[in-house]
Design a protein around this motif. Sequence first.
Motif, short mmCIF file in Angstrom:
data_model
loop_
_atom_site.label_atom_id
_atom_site.label_comp_id
_atom_site.label_asym_id
_atom_site.label_seq_id
_atom_site.Cartn_x
_atom_site.Cartn_y
_atom_site.Cartn_z
N THR A 36 0.83 -1.20 0.00
CA THR A 36 0.00 0.00 0.00
C THR A 36 0.87 1.25 0.00
N LYS A 37 1.95 1.25 0.78
CA LYS A 37 2.84 2.41 0.82
C LYS A 37 3.49 2.65 -0.54
N VAL A 38 3.89 1.58 -1.23
CA VAL A 38 4.50 1.71 -2.55
C VAL A 38 3.49 2.27 -3.54
N LEU A 39 2.24 1.76 -3.50
CA LEU A 39 1.20 2.27 -4.41
C LEU A 39 0.94 3.75 -4.17
N PHE A 40 0.99 4.19 -2.90
CA PHE A 40 0.77 5.60 -2.57
C PHE A 40 1.93 6.46 -3.05
N GLU A 41 3.17 5.98 -2.83
CA GLU A 41 4.35 6.75 -3.24
C GLU A 41 4.40 6.94 -4.76
N LYS A 42 3.94 5.94 -5.50
CA LYS A 42 3.99 6.02 -6.97
C LYS A 42 2.75 6.66 -7.56
N GLY A 43 1.77 7.08 -6.73
CA GLY A 43 0.63 7.84 -7.21
C GLY A 43 -0.52 7.02 -7.75
N TYR A 44 -0.59 5.74 -7.41
CA TYR A 44 -1.69 4.91 -7.90
C TYR A 44 -2.92 4.98 -6.99
N ILE A 45 -2.75 5.40 -5.74
CA ILE A 45 -3.89 5.57 -4.83
C ILE A 45 -3.81 6.97 -4.22
N THR A 46 -4.97 7.48 -3.79
CA THR A 46 -5.01 8.83 -3.24
C THR A 46 -4.46 8.88 -1.83
N ASN A 47 -4.91 7.95 -0.98
CA ASN A 47 -4.51 7.95 0.42
C ASN A 47 -4.75 6.57 1.01
N TYR A 48 -4.23 6.35 2.21
CA TYR A 48 -4.46 5.09 2.91
C TYR A 48 -4.45 5.35 4.41
N LYS A 49 -5.02 4.41 5.15
CA LYS A 49 -5.09 4.55 6.61
C LYS A 49 -5.03 3.15 7.22
N PHE A 50 -4.16 2.99 8.21
CA PHE A 50 -4.06 1.71 8.91
C PHE A 50 -4.82 1.83 10.22
N GLU A 51 -5.80 0.95 10.42
CA GLU A 51 -6.58 0.92 11.66
C GLU A 51 -6.29 -0.38 12.38
N ASP A 52 -5.79 -0.28 13.61
CA ASP A 52 -5.39 -1.45 14.37
C ASP A 52 -6.24 -1.64 15.62
N GLN A 53 -7.56 -1.48 15.51
CA GLN A 53 -8.41 -1.64 16.67
C GLN A 53 -8.66 -3.12 17.00
N GLU A 54 -8.59 -3.98 16.00
CA GLU A 54 -8.82 -5.40 16.20
C GLU A 54 -7.48 -6.11 16.34
N SER A 55 -7.53 -7.43 16.43
CA SER A 55 -6.29 -8.18 16.52
C SER A 55 -5.51 -8.09 15.20
N GLN A 56 -6.23 -8.12 14.07
CA GLN A 56 -5.55 -8.08 12.78
C GLN A 56 -5.42 -6.67 12.24
N GLY A 57 -6.46 -5.90 12.33
CA GLY A 57 -6.43 -4.54 11.79
C GLY A 57 -6.98 -4.48 10.38
N ILE A 58 -7.19 -3.26 9.90
CA ILE A 58 -7.77 -3.02 8.59
C ILE A 58 -6.96 -1.94 7.88
N ILE A 59 -6.79 -2.11 6.58
CA ILE A 59 -6.20 -1.07 5.73
C ILE A 59 -7.34 -0.45 4.94
N LYS A 60 -7.50 0.87 5.05
CA LYS A 60 -8.48 1.58 4.24
C LYS A 60 -7.73 2.30 3.13
N VAL A 61 -8.04 1.95 1.90
CA VAL A 61 -7.35 2.51 0.74
C VAL A 61 -8.32 3.39 -0.04
N ALA A 62 -7.96 4.66 -0.24
CA ALA A 62 -8.75 5.58 -1.06
C ALA A 62 -8.22 5.49 -2.49
N LEU A 63 -9.05 5.01 -3.39
CA LEU A 63 -8.64 4.80 -4.78
C LEU A 63 -8.61 6.13 -5.54
N LYS A 64 -7.77 6.19 -6.57
CA LYS A 64 -7.57 7.42 -7.32
C LYS A 64 -8.21 7.31 -8.69
#
Length: 132
Positions: A36-64
């Motif tokens: 996800t970080k590589v996709l953001f750095e290269k401009g393929y996604i608008t933004n991302y957010k890591f949420e670690d409220q659960e044991s595994q966590g969730i990645i929220k990816v804003a598509l571009k």
Amino acid sequence: MYTDPIADYLTRVRNAIKANHRVVEIPASNIKKEITKVLFEKGYITNYKFEDQESQGIIKVALKYHPITKVPAIRTITRASKPGLRKYAGVSTMPRVLNGLGIAILSTSKGVMTDKEAKQLNVGGEVLCYVY
């Protein structure tokens, strides 16, 4: 349970783009966070957010998407190395995606990076996916 979490990640992104979603939620893992970080750095996604409220966590990816034509920035995202058939590339055999216009994401000993960055650092690794 799925056997290939990276393929699941790519499929969720691909399906969200085809359905014209703005945000996609993906179960988190360290390798998915790095991709996800590589996709953001290269401009393929608008933004991302890591949420670690659960044991595994969730990645929220804003598509571009293009603001006028609504064409997605990611046209094609495919898995290269699979659990049944791993694909590795050295510095001399690094893949060129769309004749240099796309990127190949590699997992190297120095972390997850693009094919161009791996060439500059003179390292090879497992080719995870192709994006263009």
